[in-house]
Design an enzyme around this catalytic site. Structure first.
Site, PDB file in Angstrom:
ATOM      1  CD  GLN A  42      -3.195  -4.576   6.741  1.00 15.32           C
ATOM      2  OE1 GLN A  42      -3.132  -3.571   6.021  1.00 15.32           O
ATOM      3  NE2 GLN A  42      -3.778  -5.689   6.341  1.00 15.32           N
ATOM      4  CG  ASP A  93      -9.510  -0.169   5.104  1.00 18.05           C
ATOM      5  OD1 ASP A  93      -9.286  -0.328   3.891  1.00 18.05           O
ATOM      6  OD2 ASP A  93      -8.826  -0.688   6.004  1.00 18.05           O
ATOM      7  CE  LYS A 124      -3.684  -2.569   2.267  1.00 19.84           C
ATOM      8  NZ  LYS A 124      -4.342  -2.966   3.510  1.00 19.84           N
TER       9      LYS A 124
END
Ligand code: NAP
Length: 289
Positions: free
Chosen positions: A99, A122, A55
């Protein structure tokens, strides 16, 4: 006739190229400012470390800033909370990604919920999920957005279509169903208690599998001419496999995604798109890209 292959790698490359152009336009518009993505990685899980590194690398490739915050597995909750609050207040940080999963006793749902919804790249906070459920502007989870882009690229007709999503996770299945509903499909969501799963799948013009069971979806579960999207990523003795029995299903479907090279590349592409969108959402005078 075998199905058309939906090439996620190529479609994701197109999304990234468009984001690169849009990041340059953003920098010109805002005196050289660039969108920035902050990633928080708690613990030393090697798989998570690879995802986060990917990422961060992708951010730099499209001209965005990347900030990574690796924390020890034993980091107390209060320190993670302080970091999230600091990033929420930092104008250089447009998007924040925690994460998942985080090591116990940390609670990933609780911590994710502390991210400013305007930085929730997200799309996992309750505010983002609520905005999606109500069809209002907001940040959407990356993988379902990626699937919508694949369906669009494949020319799938969604309006009035029967769409079946197998899986009801907050990360994928639920937001996927909402996006399809927003596109005027007739949507059925299946899960582990669904009766006659094969029969329900056979009704689908658009069949999306996100279960986590290698090659579960068989050829006789698929309506001839359906578009089949395989979200599953399962490590098996013979390598990575999706949730769909690809070799058999491609003989029945009209279009299908491979694993790897289908949905996977779309997730990071839409994380980048979301980071840019978040940066614009934080500039009230500007239109959202
Ligand atoms: P998850 O949270 O484990 O959810 C799995 C879903 O599948 C649940 O809703 C579960 O039902 C359902 N399920 C389990 N067994 C079933 C069965 N026998 N029949 C019907 N439904 C069943 O997983 P997830 O996070 O959504 O991920 C699903 C898969 O997609 C995984 O392989 C994951 O690696 C992959 N994935 C890939 C990407 C990507 O970027 N390519 C992104 C996200 C996920 P219940 O709710 O009843 O338990």
């Amino acid at each position: 006739m075998p199905a058309e292959l939906i090439d996620g790698k190529q479609i994701a490359a197109g999304v990234r190229a468009a984001v690169t152009r849009d990041v340059e336009a953003f920098a010109q518009e805002f005196g050289g400012a660039r969108p920035g993505l902050a990633t928080i990685l708690v613990g030393d899980d090697p798989g998570s470390a690879i995802y986060v590194a990917g990422k961060q690398k992708a951010c730099k490739e499209v001209g965005m800033q990347g900030f990574n915050f690796p924390l020890a597995a034993a980091t107390p909750r209060v320190e993670v909370v302080e970091l999230i609050e600091r990033l929420n207040a930092d104008p250089d940080v447009s998007g924040i990604l925690l994460q998942l999963p985080v090591p116990e006793p940390l609670d990933g749902v609780e911590l994710t919920g502390m991210i400013d919804p305007r930085k929730d790249v997200d799309g996992l906070t309750a505010i983002s999920a609520g905005l999606l459920a109500q069809g209002r502007e907001g940040l959407r989870p990356c993988t379902p957005q990626g699937v919508m882009a694949l369906l669009d690229a494949a020319g799938a007709q969604l309006e009035g279509a029967e769409a079946v999503v197998v899986g009801r996770s907050n990360l994928f299945g639920k937001p996927m169903a909402q996006l399809l509903l927003g596109a005027n499909a007739t949507v059925t969501t299946c899960h582990s208690r669904t009766r006659d799963l094969a029969g329900v799948c056979r009704r689908a013009d658009i069949l999306i599998a996100a279960v986590g069971r290698a090659r579960m979806v068989q050829a006789d579960w698929v309506k001839p001419g359906a578009t089949v999207i395989d979200v599953g990523m399962n490590r098996t003795e013979d390598g990575l496999a999706g949730d769909v029995d690809f070799d058999a299903v491609k003989e029945v479907a009209a279009a299908i995604t491979p694993v790897p090279g289908g949905v996977g590349p779309m997730t990071i592409a839409f994380l980048l798109r979301n980071t840019l969108k978040a940066a614009r959402l934080q500039r009230p005078a500007a239109a959202v890209a």
